[in-house]
Design a protein around this motif. Sequence first.
Motif, PDB file in Angstrom:
ATOM      1  N   UNK A  17       0.788  -1.162  -0.065  1.00  0.00           N
ATOM      2  CA  UNK A  17       0.046   0.198   0.127  1.00  0.00           C
ATOM      3  C   UNK A  17       0.756   1.317  -0.051  1.00  0.00           C
ATOM      4  N   UNK A  18       1.928   1.075   0.569  1.00  0.00           N
ATOM      5  CA  UNK A  18       2.897   2.219   0.800  1.00  0.00           C
ATOM      6  C   UNK A  18       3.682   2.716  -0.518  1.00  0.00           C
ATOM      7  N   UNK A  19       3.832   1.828  -1.481  1.00  0.00           N
ATOM      8  CA  UNK A  19       4.191   2.124  -2.824  1.00  0.00           C
ATOM      9  C   UNK A  19       3.356   2.935  -3.776  1.00  0.00           C
ATOM     10  N   UNK A  20       1.823   2.072  -3.555  1.00  0.00           N
ATOM     11  CA  UNK A  20       0.743   2.795  -4.208  1.00  0.00           C
ATOM     12  C   UNK A  20       0.469   4.203  -3.830  1.00  0.00           C
ATOM     13  N   UNK A  21       0.834   4.653  -2.686  1.00  0.00           N
ATOM     14  CA  UNK A  21       0.683   5.940  -2.439  1.00  0.00           C
ATOM     15  C   UNK A  21       1.596   6.751  -2.895  1.00  0.00           C
ATOM     16  N   UNK A  22       2.627   6.398  -3.361  1.00  0.00           N
ATOM     17  CA  UNK A  22       3.776   7.228  -3.715  1.00  0.00           C
ATOM     18  C   UNK A  22       3.837   7.489  -5.113  1.00  0.00           C
ATOM     19  N   UNK A  23       3.454   6.417  -5.849  1.00  0.00           N
ATOM     20  CA  UNK A  23       3.807   6.218  -7.531  1.00  0.00           C
ATOM     21  C   UNK A  23       2.499   5.696  -8.070  1.00  0.00           C
ATOM     22  N   UNK A  24       2.396   6.236  -9.210  1.00  0.00           N
ATOM     23  CA  UNK A  24       1.125   5.724 -10.263  1.00  0.00           C
ATOM     24  C   UNK A  24       1.455   4.425 -10.627  1.00  0.00           C
ATOM     25  N   UNK A  25       0.550   3.569 -10.800  1.00  0.00           N
ATOM     26  CA  UNK A  25       0.570   2.272 -11.384  1.00  0.00           C
ATOM     27  C   UNK A  25      -0.190   2.207 -12.727  1.00  0.00           C
ATOM     28  N   UNK A  26       0.467   1.479 -13.484  1.00  0.00           N
ATOM     29  CA  UNK A  26      -0.292   1.293 -14.956  1.00  0.00           C
ATOM     30  C   UNK A  26      -0.044  -0.190 -15.302  1.00  0.00           C
ATOM     31  N   UNK A  27      -1.505  -0.880 -15.662  1.00  0.00           N
ATOM     32  CA  UNK A  27      -1.640  -2.128 -16.076  1.00  0.00           C
ATOM     33  C   UNK A  27      -2.023  -2.297 -17.406  1.00  0.00           C
ATOM     34  N   UNK A  28      -1.371  -3.097 -18.115  1.00  0.00           N
ATOM     35  CA  UNK A  28      -1.624  -3.182 -19.582  1.00  0.00           C
ATOM     36  C   UNK A  28      -1.784  -4.651 -19.816  1.00  0.00           C
ATOM     37  N   UNK A  29      -2.803  -4.791 -20.590  1.00  0.00           N
ATOM     38  CA  UNK A  29      -3.021  -6.150 -21.336  1.00  0.00           C
ATOM     39  C   UNK A  29      -3.242  -6.016 -22.972  1.00  0.00           C
ATOM     40  N   UNK A  30      -2.188  -6.360 -23.511  1.00  0.00           N
ATOM     41  CA  UNK A  30      -2.178  -6.163 -24.954  1.00  0.00           C
ATOM     42  C   UNK A  30      -2.194  -7.371 -26.005  1.00  0.00           C
ATOM     43  N   UNK A  31      -3.072  -7.365 -27.130  1.00  0.00           N
ATOM     44  CA  UNK A  31      -2.926  -8.172 -27.877  1.00  0.00           C
ATOM     45  C   UNK A  31      -2.405  -7.751 -29.241  1.00  0.00           C
ATOM     46  N   UNK A  32      -1.431  -8.293 -29.875  1.00  0.00           N
ATOM     47  CA  UNK A  32      -0.755  -7.942 -31.045  1.00  0.00           C
ATOM     48  C   UNK A  32      -1.185  -8.650 -32.214  1.00  0.00           C
ATOM     49  N   UNK A  33      -1.729  -7.901 -33.336  1.00  0.00           N
ATOM     50  CA  UNK A  33      -2.177  -8.480 -34.437  1.00  0.00           C
ATOM     51  C   UNK A  33      -1.196  -8.127 -35.649  1.00  0.00           C
ATOM     52  N   UNK A  34      -0.418  -9.066 -35.980  1.00  0.00           N
ATOM     53  CA  UNK A  34       0.802  -8.871 -36.763  1.00  0.00           C
ATOM     54  C   UNK A  34       0.256  -9.007 -38.305  1.00  0.00           C
ATOM     55  N   UNK A  35      -0.964  -9.235 -38.643  1.00  0.00           N
ATOM     56  CA  UNK A  35      -1.455  -9.151 -39.725  1.00  0.00           C
ATOM     57  C   UNK A  35      -1.970  -7.625 -40.325  1.00  0.00           C
ATOM     58  N   UNK A  36      -2.413  -7.149 -39.236  1.00  0.00           N
ATOM     59  CA  UNK A  36      -3.097  -5.710 -39.376  1.00  0.00           C
ATOM     60  C   UNK A  36      -2.002  -4.457 -38.936  1.00  0.00           C
ATOM     61  N   UNK A  37      -1.088  -5.227 -38.115  1.00  0.00           N
ATOM     62  CA  UNK A  37      -0.116  -4.306 -37.264  1.00  0.00           C
ATOM     63  C   UNK A  37      -0.796  -3.419 -36.321  1.00  0.00           C
TER      64      UNK A  37
END
Length: 942
Positions: A17-37
């Motif tokens: 909890x202490x870290x969350x108070x001091x810094x932002x947190x960013x969570x990413x779930x990404x799916x790469x489509x190499x056919x469409x780039x």
Amino acid sequence: MRNFYFLMWLNLICFGFSFAQQTDSIFLKVKLDTARHEMHVEQEFVLINQSPKTLNELYLHNWANAYSGKLTVLNKIKLQDRKGALHFSEREDRGGAGNLIIRNVENDSLSYQIQEREFIKISLPTFWRRGEKIRLRANYTVRIPSDAFTRYGRSENGNYLLKYFFLQPATVNEFGHWVLQHYKDFEELTAYPSYYELELEHPENYQMTSDLEWDGERWTAENMEHFRVYLTQNELEKHSFLLKESGINVDFGFSYDTIEKPIVDSLLPHQLRFLEDHLGHLPTNQLFVSYKTKKEQEYFGVDDLDAWLFEVKLFSEEEKNALKLFQILSYEYVDRLFSINKIEDHWLKNGLQFYLTMKYVDETFPDLKLVGHLPDKIKVLGIKPLNFFHAAKLKMNDRYKLLYLYLVRQNYDQAINTPLDELSNMNQIAMSGFKTGLTFYYMDQYLENGTFYELVKRFSEENRGKLVSQMDFRNYLIENSPKDLSWFFDDYIDKKDKINFKLVNSEATETDLKIMVKNQTQFSGPFQVVASKAGIPVEEEWYNSTDKITEVSFPKGEYDKIELNPGYLFPEFNDRDNYMRTRGLFKNGKKLQFKLYSDIENPEYAQIFMNPQIRWNNYDKFLIGMRFHNQSLLTRPFKWNITPKISTGTGKIAGSGGVQNTFTPQNTIFRSITIGGSAKYEHYDADLTYLKWSVYASTNFEKDPRETLSHGFMFSYDNLDKEVPKFDVQTDEDKYGLWNLTYYYSKPDYINESYGSVTFQTTEVFQKVMGEIYYRWRFAPKKQLGIRLFAGSFISNESDTDYFNFGVSKVSDYAFNINLLGRSESSGILSQQYVMAESGFKSQFDFTVNQWVVATNFELPIWKIFDVYADAGVYKNKFQTAEFIYDTGIRVKFIPDFLEFYLPVQSSLGFEPAMDKYWERIRFTFNFNLSSIINYLRRGWY
């Protein structure tokens, strides 16, 4: 989707909890489509209000949209750098983010506005108080651009290097205002150090590397501003190295061949230990070196020379690889240490990188020369001629001095503390990097005993992974340094003063040696004076430059030379006055030295350079002589030259000479002011000479270093005295004085290129005014449409000849400013030389204009080196009606702007290919001008 959010919140709780108070947190779930780039992104933000006040809005950066078209700031910057790939790109090669949906943690949609393509303004439903957290979710699709624009994106071989393509929260300044930044490809973007977590789904045949660390399930990192992801299908393009002592894992996003890899693997441990010794440990165990870094952080000057049929190796493979590797490794290492505002505080990291590079070279290759081993490889009759040049004796670290002096002596330098996006490309290297690195190196010598690098190391360790400012660095150094360093932060970095110390004189008394040192600027930092005997320092001391004149006193001794800031210890504008003899013929001065060919100036000597000269015209034939001058390979303010020549065509003496001084005033509207005089004596016709002497002055107005506009005034007086054939009566065309006043401008932008001038001329027999505008529009990467407009009119014309008339097909070069091969020829191939001036017609009309003329010249590329041209105009001579003329034809550009041929087709004379002796109607240009070539090559840099 639910599993993703559950794992995200579970991980957040576990992380603390202490870290969350001091810094932002960013969570990413990404799916790469190499056919469409494309990337389909689910992104979660846990953001802290780090501003000093309550907010009701939030900004996100959408930098993927910087690639979306011609009207973006990124494209403007690229065009300034003369890079048109994005401007002329196809839609499918560009990037951008779309299908954006933003929700709060309760899954309610939030309203937002897209501003200037790259900024997303989100209206918050409730007030966001200082220190409070908010949670947002975003879903969107990113179209990945071609890497041809910034080297980020997708490559032709299917690899991906990803950075700045995900939504990024904007920062807030100390006043609570949002800091919105356009992506400009300077690696300048600032973000809060944050916690990142990434899940990226990609095809199985791809391997992934990142700044993030793999924990067995996902990629994570703490206290990171931005991260990169590299995806490749080729295992050979992914190399890793683990330094066991510190646990650092280095991943390379590019391939080394089988010859380089063993060398690189043997160099890495030493270089990583060197960086750790000087900067401390990284805040992470992962270090990623990208292909973009490899290309943009090139250690230039160590590559082999490709000399047509053979290759010249300047450096050994170990030296070359070591220097190249350390350049890119130190960049990545310094960049990962802590976070800074890269717009305002860019010099802090850039200066540290080049300071460390200088220290690395000192430690690893102390005797390495700037030109490598080339002087020892070239032999003529057993002699190594290159060793006679001072350039062959320069050490590798002298490269920083040379680039700095090259810019500062032309007044193209900028203050170190100039915001990064206001620095020219060259100054981003020379001032932010080289000059700052030189100054850190100087501070290292000044503090002595490794004090400076210990201070830097402790500062880095104490601020590892944090966001710091130049003020933090200032306070730390000033508070902990044993000597005063406030001059650097409070004065030096904010000014572009051309710092210069000068040894005035020395005088030996019965007890000591007194030396007078003059500080020629307002610089308040320290300087070093060294007294030596036979090249060995005997006495050395540091002094503070608090006064204009400082008296230095050394005990009486057997000194033969005094040195001020030896070895270019500090970036001065002029170090030629830093050396002095204390005895002999050259006491209180420098020995005279004659050098065949120009060289890098040796500040210990007063040098006179001698350059063999050869030139040709139809009357002197070959003009062979020797040019005596003081101009080294680096420009200098005061220049003189004397060039006696033998005219092989006449057996007589010819030649030229001149003197000029250029002033580069500070804090004025002028970049430079030049005054000078010159004289020339040659032949203008068979057995007929001319003598021309001139005085002149010119000004260049101050310019935005990132813009191409140059403009100013030129004033001159030319006195021409032409020899008259026997029995001919002298006319007003044989002896005259010509006054000129010209305003000129040049704006060679990549898409819209324009030049222009307005000139007033007067002699005893005429006054005229004339002007021209030349415009070129680039409508394809290698195709430009050009149009020129010229207008000229006599105010009065009392001349009894047509000598001063406006030219139609040939230029009226009565000022003898143009290098014409056959100045007085009316027939033959030399008469077919063409110069784009005055009316500019290519067909050979055999008349001139003595009243007024208006003409336009048009050119359009059709295929490769072939253009079509068309000229049209209206002219009026005295006592005649105005008439219209035109011509058309084909231009063949063998070397554009330097060697070209014009083939006339249709004109007011008729269909010219059907006329007799058509080859005599073909025109050619020959314009070999070294300064023009240099100006062409430097476009986009300063």
